[in-house]
Design an enzyme around this catalytic site. Sequence first.
Site, PDB file in Angstrom:
ATOM      1  CE1 TYR A  45      -3.593  -2.386  -0.419  1.00 48.63           C
ATOM      2  CE2 TYR A  45      -2.844  -3.395   1.613  1.00 48.63           C
ATOM      3  CZ  TYR A  45      -3.621  -3.431   0.481  1.00 48.63           C
ATOM      4  OH  TYR A  45      -4.431  -4.507   0.239  1.00 48.63           O
TER       5      TYR A  45
ATOM      6  NE  ARG B  53       0.336  -6.362  10.052  1.00 46.73           N
ATOM      7  CZ  ARG B  53      -0.490  -7.303   9.677  1.00 46.73           C
ATOM      8  NH1 ARG B  53      -1.375  -7.101   8.734  1.00 46.73           N
ATOM      9  NH2 ARG B  53      -0.460  -8.483  10.249  1.00 46.73           N
TER      10      ARG B  53
HETATM   11  C1  LIG Z   1      -9.889 -11.223   5.703  1.00 45.74           C
HETATM   12  C2  LIG Z   1      -8.526 -10.599   5.838  1.00 45.74           C
HETATM   13  C3  LIG Z   1      -8.401  -9.235   5.818  1.00 45.74           C
HETATM   14  C4  LIG Z   1      -7.145  -8.628   5.990  1.00 45.74           C
HETATM   15  N1  LIG Z   1      -7.046  -7.275   6.071  1.00 45.74           N
HETATM   16  C5  LIG Z   1      -5.883  -6.701   6.460  1.00 45.74           C
HETATM   17  C6  LIG Z   1      -5.822  -5.339   6.811  1.00 45.74           C
HETATM   18  O1  LIG Z   1      -6.829  -4.625   6.858  1.00 45.74           O
HETATM   19  N2  LIG Z   1      -4.614  -4.830   7.138  1.00 45.74           N
HETATM   20  C7  LIG Z   1      -3.473  -5.589   7.163  1.00 45.74           C
HETATM   21  O2  LIG Z   1      -2.394  -5.080   7.460  1.00 45.74           O
HETATM   22  N3  LIG Z   1      -3.525  -6.913   6.881  1.00 45.74           N
HETATM   23  C8  LIG Z   1      -4.696  -7.486   6.563  1.00 45.74           C
HETATM   24  N4  LIG Z   1      -4.761  -8.835   6.368  1.00 45.74           N
HETATM   25  C9  LIG Z   1      -3.576  -9.643   6.614  1.00 45.74           C
HETATM   26  C10 LIG Z   1      -3.595 -10.179   8.051  1.00 45.74           C
HETATM   27  O3  LIG Z   1      -3.561  -9.136   9.005  1.00 45.74           O
HETATM   28  C11 LIG Z   1      -2.426 -11.141   8.302  1.00 45.74           C
HETATM   29  O4  LIG Z   1      -1.216 -10.435   8.208  1.00 45.74           O
HETATM   30  C12 LIG Z   1      -2.401 -12.302   7.319  1.00 45.74           C
HETATM   31  O5  LIG Z   1      -3.699 -12.852   7.138  1.00 45.74           O
HETATM   32  C13 LIG Z   1      -1.473 -13.422   7.801  1.00 45.74           C
HETATM   33  O6  LIG Z   1      -1.860 -13.858   9.082  1.00 45.74           O
HETATM   34  P1  LIG Z   1      -2.709 -15.218   9.319  1.00 45.74           P
HETATM   35  O7  LIG Z   1      -1.909 -16.338   8.682  1.00 45.74           O
HETATM   36  O8  LIG Z   1      -2.801 -15.346  10.819  1.00 45.74           O
HETATM   37  O9  LIG Z   1      -4.020 -15.051   8.645  1.00 45.74           O
HETATM   38  C14 LIG Z   1      -5.999  -9.442   6.143  1.00 45.74           C
HETATM   39  C15 LIG Z   1      -6.145 -10.826   6.115  1.00 45.74           C
HETATM   40  C16 LIG Z   1      -7.384 -11.412   5.982  1.00 45.74           C
HETATM   41  C17 LIG Z   1      -7.490 -12.913   6.019  1.00 45.74           C
END
Ligand SMILES: Cc1cc2nc3c(=O)[nH]c(=O)nc-3n(C[C@H](O)[C@H](O)[C@H](O)COP(=O)(O)O)c2cc1C
Length: 372
Positions: A185, A233
Amino acid sequence: MSVAHLFTPLRVGSLELRNRIVIAPMCQYSAEQGCATDWHLIHLGQLALSGAALLIIEATAVVPEGRISARDLGLWSDETEAALARTLESIRRWSDIPVAIQLAHAGRKASTNVPWEGGAQIPPGAPHGWQTVAPSAVPFAEGQYPPLALDKASMERTREAFARAAERAARLGLDAVQIHGAHGYLLHQFLSPLSNRREDEYGVSLENRMRFPLEVFDAVRGAFPSEKPVSMRVSGTDWAEGGWNIEETIAFAQALERRGCGAVHVSSGGLTPAQRIPIGPSYQVPLARAVKQAVSIPVVAVGLITEFEQAEAIIGTGDADLVAIARAILYDPRWPWHAAAHFGASVSAPNQYLRSQPPRFRQLFDAAKPAR
Ligand SMILES: Cc1cc2nc3c(=O)[nH]c(=O)nc-3n(C[C@H](O)[C@H](O)[C@H](O)COP(=O)(O)O)c2cc1C
Protein backbone atom coordinates in the site's frame (compact mmCIF):
# COMPACT_ATOMS: atom_id res chain seq x y z
CA MET A 1 3.57 -25.13 36.59
CA SER A 2 5.20 -21.94 35.26
CA VAL A 3 3.07 -19.59 33.20
CA ALA A 4 3.36 -19.98 29.43
CA HIS A 5 5.29 -17.13 27.81
CA LEU A 6 2.21 -16.54 25.63
CA PHE A 7 0.26 -15.57 28.75
CA THR A 8 2.73 -13.19 30.35
CA PRO A 9 1.74 -9.50 30.37
CA LEU A 10 3.55 -6.80 28.42
CA ARG A 11 3.40 -3.04 28.72
CA VAL A 12 3.72 -0.90 25.58
CA GLY A 13 3.52 2.78 26.55
CA SER A 14 0.25 3.17 28.44
CA LEU A 15 -1.06 -0.04 26.95
CA GLU A 16 -1.31 -2.95 29.38
CA LEU A 17 -1.39 -6.16 27.39
CA ARG A 18 -2.61 -9.14 29.39
CA ASN A 19 -0.98 -11.70 27.13
CA ARG A 20 0.96 -11.82 23.89
CA ILE A 21 -1.92 -12.49 21.49
CA VAL A 22 -2.90 -9.69 19.12
CA ILE A 23 -5.79 -9.78 16.67
CA ALA A 24 -4.31 -8.69 13.34
CA PRO A 25 -6.17 -6.04 11.32
CA MET A 26 -8.59 -7.55 8.82
CA CYS A 27 -10.49 -5.58 6.16
CA GLN A 28 -14.16 -6.43 6.14
CA TYR A 29 -15.25 -4.53 3.02
CA SER A 30 -18.56 -3.92 4.77
CA ALA A 31 -18.59 -0.17 5.37
CA GLU A 32 -20.94 2.30 3.69
CA GLN A 33 -19.30 5.54 2.49
CA GLY A 34 -16.49 4.74 4.92
CA CYS A 35 -18.90 4.33 7.85
CA ALA A 36 -18.87 1.28 10.10
CA THR A 37 -22.06 -0.79 9.89
CA ASP A 38 -23.79 -3.44 12.00
CA TRP A 39 -21.32 -5.93 10.52
CA HIS A 40 -18.50 -4.17 12.38
CA LEU A 41 -20.39 -4.50 15.63
CA ILE A 42 -20.96 -8.22 15.01
CA HIS A 43 -17.41 -8.85 13.82
CA LEU A 44 -15.47 -6.69 16.29
CA GLY A 45 -17.94 -7.54 19.05
CA GLN A 46 -17.23 -11.26 18.90
CA LEU A 47 -13.47 -10.66 18.66
CA ALA A 48 -13.67 -8.34 21.69
CA LEU A 49 -14.77 -11.38 23.73
CA SER A 50 -11.90 -13.56 22.49
CA GLY A 51 -9.51 -13.08 25.41
CA ALA A 52 -6.78 -11.63 23.14
CA ALA A 53 -4.62 -8.81 24.49
CA LEU A 54 -5.34 -6.32 21.71
CA LEU A 55 -7.87 -5.94 18.92
CA ILE A 56 -6.64 -4.00 15.89
CA ILE A 57 -9.41 -2.57 13.72
CA GLU A 58 -8.98 -3.18 9.98
CA ALA A 59 -7.14 -0.95 7.51
CA THR A 60 -9.05 2.32 7.82
CA ALA A 61 -8.60 4.82 5.02
CA VAL A 62 -7.51 8.34 5.88
CA VAL A 63 -9.02 9.74 2.63
CA PRO A 64 -11.73 8.26 0.36
CA GLU A 65 -9.28 7.64 -2.51
CA GLY A 66 -7.07 5.69 -0.09
CA ARG A 67 -9.63 2.88 0.19
CA ILE A 68 -8.85 -0.50 -1.36
CA SER A 69 -12.52 -0.74 -2.33
CA ALA A 70 -15.57 1.47 -2.03
CA ARG A 71 -16.65 -0.74 0.90
CA ASP A 72 -13.58 0.01 3.06
CA LEU A 73 -13.79 1.56 6.49
CA GLY A 74 -12.72 5.21 6.71
CA LEU A 75 -11.88 7.86 9.28
CA TRP A 76 -11.80 11.09 7.28
CA SER A 77 -14.98 12.95 8.32
CA ASP A 78 -17.34 13.61 11.21
CA GLU A 79 -19.73 10.98 9.75
CA THR A 80 -17.11 8.21 9.63
CA GLU A 81 -15.94 9.16 13.14
CA ALA A 82 -19.49 9.11 14.51
CA ALA A 83 -20.20 5.68 12.98
CA LEU A 84 -17.08 4.20 14.56
CA ALA A 85 -17.91 5.92 17.86
CA ARG A 86 -21.25 4.04 17.94
CA THR A 87 -19.50 0.70 17.29
CA LEU A 88 -16.85 1.34 19.93
CA GLU A 89 -19.38 2.53 22.50
CA SER A 90 -21.26 -0.76 22.21
CA ILE A 91 -18.11 -2.87 22.36
CA ARG A 92 -16.76 -1.02 25.38
CA ARG A 93 -19.98 -1.50 27.26
CA TRP A 94 -19.34 -5.24 27.25
CA SER A 95 -15.59 -5.71 26.92
CA ASP A 96 -12.47 -4.06 28.29
CA ILE A 97 -10.17 -5.31 25.53
CA PRO A 98 -7.76 -2.58 24.37
CA VAL A 99 -8.60 -1.51 20.82
CA ALA A 100 -6.19 -0.12 18.21
CA ILE A 101 -6.88 1.06 14.67
CA GLN A 102 -4.82 0.60 11.53
CA LEU A 103 -4.63 3.85 9.53
CA ALA A 104 -4.09 3.25 5.85
CA HIS A 105 -3.86 4.54 2.31
CA ALA A 106 -3.91 1.98 -0.49
CA GLY A 107 -2.13 4.16 -3.08
CA ARG A 108 -1.97 2.39 -6.46
CA LYS A 109 -3.78 -0.66 -5.00
CA ALA A 110 -6.95 1.38 -4.35
CA SER A 111 -10.15 1.34 -6.42
CA THR A 112 -10.79 -2.40 -6.61
CA ASN A 113 -13.72 -4.74 -6.33
CA VAL A 114 -14.22 -6.49 -2.99
CA PRO A 115 -12.37 -9.84 -2.83
CA TRP A 116 -15.50 -11.96 -3.04
CA GLU A 117 -16.32 -10.21 -6.34
CA GLY A 118 -12.85 -10.94 -7.72
CA GLY A 119 -10.85 -7.99 -6.32
CA ALA A 120 -10.04 -6.57 -9.79
CA GLN A 121 -9.03 -2.95 -10.33
CA ILE A 122 -11.91 -0.62 -11.20
CA PRO A 123 -10.81 2.12 -13.63
CA PRO A 124 -11.57 5.77 -12.86
CA GLY A 125 -14.99 6.83 -14.06
CA ALA A 126 -16.51 3.35 -13.72
CA PRO A 127 -19.00 2.80 -10.87
CA HIS A 128 -17.17 2.56 -7.51
CA GLY A 129 -13.85 3.40 -9.17
CA TRP A 130 -11.52 6.42 -8.99
CA GLN A 131 -8.12 7.65 -10.06
CA THR A 132 -5.43 6.14 -7.82
CA VAL A 133 -2.24 7.87 -6.65
CA ALA A 134 1.26 6.57 -5.86
CA PRO A 135 4.85 7.77 -5.53
CA SER A 136 5.32 7.16 -9.28
CA ALA A 137 2.98 6.48 -12.20
CA VAL A 138 3.77 2.75 -12.16
CA PRO A 139 0.77 0.39 -11.96
CA PHE A 140 0.76 -2.60 -9.59
CA ALA A 141 0.31 -5.06 -12.47
CA GLU A 142 0.93 -4.78 -16.18
CA GLY A 143 -2.11 -3.60 -18.10
CA GLN A 144 -3.66 -1.85 -15.11
CA TYR A 145 -4.79 1.75 -15.24
CA PRO A 146 -1.74 3.65 -13.89
CA PRO A 147 -1.75 5.78 -10.73
CA LEU A 148 -0.99 9.51 -10.79
CA ALA A 149 2.40 10.37 -9.27
CA LEU A 150 1.85 12.41 -6.12
CA ASP A 151 3.20 15.95 -6.21
CA LYS A 152 4.51 17.66 -3.07
CA ALA A 153 1.20 19.42 -2.33
CA SER A 154 -0.72 16.12 -2.54
CA MET A 155 1.86 14.42 -0.33
CA GLU A 156 1.42 17.19 2.21
CA ARG A 157 -2.37 16.69 2.11
CA THR A 158 -1.94 12.93 2.54
CA ARG A 159 0.38 13.38 5.52
CA GLU A 160 -2.13 15.80 7.04
CA ALA A 161 -4.94 13.30 6.44
CA PHE A 162 -3.04 10.67 8.44
CA ALA A 163 -2.59 13.20 11.26
CA ARG A 164 -6.27 14.26 11.22
CA ALA A 165 -7.34 10.59 11.31
CA ALA A 166 -5.01 10.06 14.30
CA GLU A 167 -6.73 12.99 16.06
CA ARG A 168 -10.08 11.35 15.36
CA ALA A 169 -8.70 8.06 16.72
CA ALA A 170 -7.64 9.90 19.87
CA ARG A 171 -11.14 11.42 20.23
CA LEU A 172 -12.60 7.94 19.87
CA GLY A 173 -10.49 6.88 22.87
CA LEU A 174 -8.63 4.26 20.86
CA ASP A 175 -5.73 2.77 22.78
CA ALA A 176 -3.17 2.69 19.98
CA VAL A 177 -2.67 3.46 16.30
CA GLN A 178 -0.96 1.25 13.79
CA ILE A 179 0.18 2.86 10.55
CA HIS A 180 -0.09 0.56 7.55
CA GLY A 181 3.36 0.52 5.98
CA ALA A 182 3.07 -3.00 4.52
CA HIS A 183 1.43 -5.13 1.83
CA GLY A 184 2.22 -2.89 -1.11
CA TYR A 185 0.00 0.00 0.00
CA LEU A 186 0.97 3.67 -0.28
CA LEU A 187 3.74 3.90 2.34
CA HIS A 188 5.28 0.62 1.22
CA GLN A 189 5.10 1.95 -2.37
CA PHE A 190 7.40 4.77 -1.23
CA LEU A 191 9.78 2.33 0.47
CA SER A 192 10.22 -0.15 -2.37
CA PRO A 193 12.46 0.71 -5.33
CA LEU A 194 10.11 -1.36 -7.51
CA SER A 195 7.26 1.12 -7.06
CA ASN A 196 9.18 4.28 -6.15
CA ARG A 197 10.89 5.67 -9.27
CA ARG A 198 11.05 9.24 -8.01
CA GLU A 199 14.14 11.28 -8.64
CA ASP A 200 13.46 13.95 -6.01
CA GLU A 201 14.31 13.78 -2.28
CA TYR A 202 11.71 11.00 -1.86
CA GLY A 203 13.34 8.48 -4.22
CA VAL A 204 16.44 6.46 -5.18
CA SER A 205 18.41 6.18 -1.91
CA LEU A 206 17.08 4.29 1.09
CA GLU A 207 17.13 7.48 3.13
CA ASN A 208 14.98 9.21 0.51
CA ARG A 209 12.54 6.28 0.10
CA MET A 210 12.01 6.18 3.88
CA ARG A 211 11.43 9.95 4.06
CA PHE A 212 7.67 10.09 3.37
CA PRO A 213 6.72 7.09 5.56
CA LEU A 214 8.80 8.62 8.39
CA GLU A 215 7.15 12.01 7.87
CA VAL A 216 3.76 10.29 8.11
CA PHE A 217 4.90 8.54 11.28
CA ASP A 218 6.00 11.86 12.81
CA ALA A 219 2.70 13.49 11.84
CA VAL A 220 0.65 10.68 13.39
CA ARG A 221 2.87 10.50 16.47
CA GLY A 222 2.43 14.24 16.96
CA ALA A 223 -1.36 14.02 16.63
CA PHE A 224 -1.96 11.09 19.01
CA PRO A 225 -1.61 11.29 22.83
CA SER A 226 2.07 10.81 23.66
CA GLU A 227 1.49 8.07 26.26
CA LYS A 228 -0.41 5.90 23.76
CA PRO A 229 1.64 3.85 21.30
CA VAL A 230 1.87 4.46 17.58
CA SER A 231 3.22 1.40 15.78
CA MET A 232 4.03 0.60 12.15
CA ARG A 233 3.20 -2.49 10.13
CA VAL A 234 5.94 -3.28 7.63
CA SER A 235 6.58 -5.80 4.92
CA GLY A 236 9.96 -7.34 5.83
CA THR A 237 10.62 -8.11 2.16
CA ASP A 238 8.96 -7.85 -1.26
CA TRP A 239 10.03 -11.45 -1.99
CA ALA A 240 11.13 -10.15 -5.41
CA GLU A 241 14.40 -9.40 -7.19
CA GLY A 242 15.45 -5.77 -6.76
CA GLY A 243 12.71 -5.10 -4.19
CA TRP A 244 12.53 -3.93 -0.57
CA ASN A 245 14.44 -6.33 1.66
CA ILE A 246 15.10 -7.24 5.28
CA GLU A 247 18.26 -5.11 5.61
CA GLU A 248 16.26 -2.05 4.54
CA THR A 249 13.41 -3.08 6.85
CA ILE A 250 15.86 -3.16 9.77
CA ALA A 251 17.12 0.33 8.91
CA PHE A 252 13.50 1.54 8.72
CA ALA A 253 12.63 -0.09 12.07
CA GLN A 254 15.66 1.55 13.69
CA ALA A 255 14.66 4.94 12.26
CA LEU A 256 11.15 4.42 13.61
CA GLU A 257 12.49 3.45 17.03
CA ARG A 258 14.54 6.65 17.17
CA ARG A 259 11.34 8.62 16.48
CA GLY A 260 9.39 7.02 19.32
CA CYS A 261 7.60 4.20 17.53
CA GLY A 262 5.82 1.90 20.01
CA ALA A 263 6.20 -1.40 18.14
CA VAL A 264 6.95 -2.86 14.72
CA HIS A 265 4.60 -5.42 13.26
CA VAL A 266 6.47 -7.53 10.68
CA SER A 267 4.52 -8.94 7.77
CA SER A 268 5.72 -9.29 4.16
CA GLY A 269 4.92 -9.03 0.47
CA GLY A 270 2.04 -7.42 -1.39
CA LEU A 271 4.06 -4.99 -3.50
CA THR A 272 4.38 -6.86 -6.77
CA PRO A 273 2.74 -9.76 -8.62
CA ALA A 274 6.34 -11.00 -9.20
CA GLN A 275 6.63 -12.00 -5.53
CA ARG A 276 7.59 -15.60 -4.76
CA ILE A 277 6.59 -16.36 -1.17
CA PRO A 278 7.86 -19.48 0.62
CA ILE A 279 4.49 -19.92 2.28
CA GLY A 280 4.19 -22.23 5.29
CA PRO A 281 3.77 -22.15 9.07
CA SER A 282 5.66 -19.21 10.67
CA TYR A 283 7.00 -18.18 7.24
CA GLN A 284 7.37 -14.53 8.26
CA VAL A 285 8.81 -15.21 11.73
CA PRO A 286 12.47 -15.10 10.54
CA LEU A 287 11.79 -11.54 9.34
CA ALA A 288 10.39 -10.59 12.76
CA ARG A 289 13.39 -12.22 14.46
CA ALA A 290 15.83 -10.23 12.31
CA VAL A 291 14.07 -6.97 13.21
CA LYS A 292 13.87 -7.93 16.88
CA GLN A 293 17.62 -8.49 17.01
CA ALA A 294 18.16 -4.92 15.78
CA VAL A 295 15.70 -2.88 17.90
CA SER A 296 14.60 -2.70 21.54
CA ILE A 297 10.93 -1.86 20.95
CA PRO A 298 8.40 -4.73 20.87
CA VAL A 299 8.18 -6.71 17.64
CA VAL A 300 5.03 -8.48 16.48
CA ALA A 301 5.24 -11.64 14.34
CA VAL A 302 2.38 -12.65 12.06
CA GLY A 303 1.59 -15.12 9.30
CA LEU A 304 0.32 -18.68 9.55
CA ILE A 305 0.67 -18.81 13.31
CA THR A 306 -2.17 -21.18 14.02
CA GLU A 307 -1.07 -23.60 16.77
CA PHE A 308 -0.75 -22.93 20.50
CA GLU A 309 2.72 -24.51 20.89
CA GLN A 310 3.89 -22.71 17.76
CA ALA A 311 2.83 -19.35 19.19
CA GLU A 312 4.39 -20.22 22.56
CA ALA A 313 7.70 -21.12 20.89
CA ILE A 314 7.81 -17.82 18.98
CA ILE A 315 7.50 -15.86 22.24
CA GLY A 316 9.50 -18.31 24.36
CA THR A 317 12.54 -18.38 22.07
CA GLY A 318 12.53 -14.60 21.73
CA ASP A 319 11.72 -14.50 18.01
CA ALA A 320 9.09 -11.85 18.74
CA ASP A 321 7.37 -10.17 21.70
CA LEU A 322 3.83 -10.65 20.42
CA VAL A 323 2.08 -12.88 17.89
CA ALA A 324 -0.72 -11.59 15.70
CA ILE A 325 -3.39 -13.98 14.49
CA ALA A 326 -5.74 -13.28 11.59
CA ARG A 327 -7.41 -16.20 9.80
CA ALA A 328 -7.10 -18.61 12.73
CA ILE A 329 -9.11 -16.27 14.95
CA LEU A 330 -11.84 -15.83 12.35
CA TYR A 331 -12.06 -19.60 12.23
CA ASP A 332 -11.99 -19.96 16.00
CA PRO A 333 -12.86 -16.67 17.75
CA ARG A 334 -12.11 -18.30 21.10
CA TRP A 335 -8.53 -19.23 20.06
CA PRO A 336 -7.03 -17.40 23.07
CA TRP A 337 -9.42 -19.24 25.45
CA HIS A 338 -8.36 -22.57 24.00
CA ALA A 339 -4.68 -21.60 24.11
CA ALA A 340 -5.05 -20.58 27.77
CA ALA A 341 -6.81 -23.86 28.55
CA HIS A 342 -4.01 -25.75 26.79
CA PHE A 343 -1.31 -24.04 28.90
CA GLY A 344 -3.23 -23.92 32.20
CA ALA A 345 -3.30 -20.11 31.96
CA SER A 346 -6.18 -17.64 32.39
CA VAL A 347 -8.11 -15.34 30.07
CA SER A 348 -10.67 -12.69 30.69
CA ALA A 349 -14.21 -13.83 29.83
CA PRO A 350 -17.47 -11.91 29.98
CA ASN A 351 -19.67 -12.41 33.05
CA GLN A 352 -22.44 -13.73 30.83
CA TYR A 353 -20.25 -16.67 29.72
CA LEU A 354 -18.55 -17.58 33.01
CA ARG A 355 -20.72 -20.69 33.39
CA SER A 356 -19.22 -22.13 30.23
CA GLN A 357 -15.88 -22.83 31.93
CA PRO A 358 -15.26 -26.58 31.64
CA PRO A 359 -14.77 -28.15 35.10
CA ARG A 360 -11.37 -29.52 34.09
CA PHE A 361 -10.03 -25.96 33.51
CA ARG A 362 -10.76 -24.52 36.95
CA GLN A 363 -8.41 -21.51 36.61
CA LEU A 364 -9.34 -20.60 33.06
CA PHE A 365 -11.45 -17.51 33.53
CA ASP A 366 -10.19 -14.35 35.23
CA ALA A 367 -12.73 -12.61 37.37
CA ALA A 368 -14.57 -10.43 34.90
CA LYS A 369 -13.59 -6.76 34.89
CA PRO A 370 -16.26 -4.10 34.85
CA ALA A 371 -16.78 -2.45 31.48
CA ARG A 372 -14.87 0.79 31.02
C1 LIG B 1 -9.89 -11.22 5.70
C2 LIG B 1 -8.53 -10.60 5.84
C3 LIG B 1 -8.40 -9.23 5.82
C4 LIG B 1 -7.15 -8.63 5.99
N1 LIG B 1 -7.05 -7.27 6.07
C5 LIG B 1 -5.88 -6.70 6.46
C6 LIG B 1 -5.82 -5.34 6.81
O1 LIG B 1 -6.83 -4.63 6.86
N2 LIG B 1 -4.61 -4.83 7.14
C7 LIG B 1 -3.47 -5.59 7.16
O2 LIG B 1 -2.39 -5.08 7.46
N3 LIG B 1 -3.53 -6.91 6.88
C8 LIG B 1 -4.70 -7.49 6.56
N4 LIG B 1 -4.76 -8.84 6.37
C9 LIG B 1 -3.58 -9.64 6.61
C10 LIG B 1 -3.59 -10.18 8.05
O3 LIG B 1 -3.56 -9.14 9.01
C11 LIG B 1 -2.43 -11.14 8.30
O4 LIG B 1 -1.22 -10.44 8.21
C12 LIG B 1 -2.40 -12.30 7.32
O5 LIG B 1 -3.70 -12.85 7.14
C13 LIG B 1 -1.47 -13.42 7.80
O6 LIG B 1 -1.86 -13.86 9.08
P1 LIG B 1 -2.71 -15.22 9.32
O7 LIG B 1 -1.91 -16.34 8.68
O8 LIG B 1 -2.80 -15.35 10.82
O9 LIG B 1 -4.02 -15.05 8.64
C14 LIG B 1 -6.00 -9.44 6.14
C15 LIG B 1 -6.15 -10.83 6.12
C16 LIG B 1 -7.38 -11.41 5.98
C17 LIG B 1 -7.49 -12.91 6.02
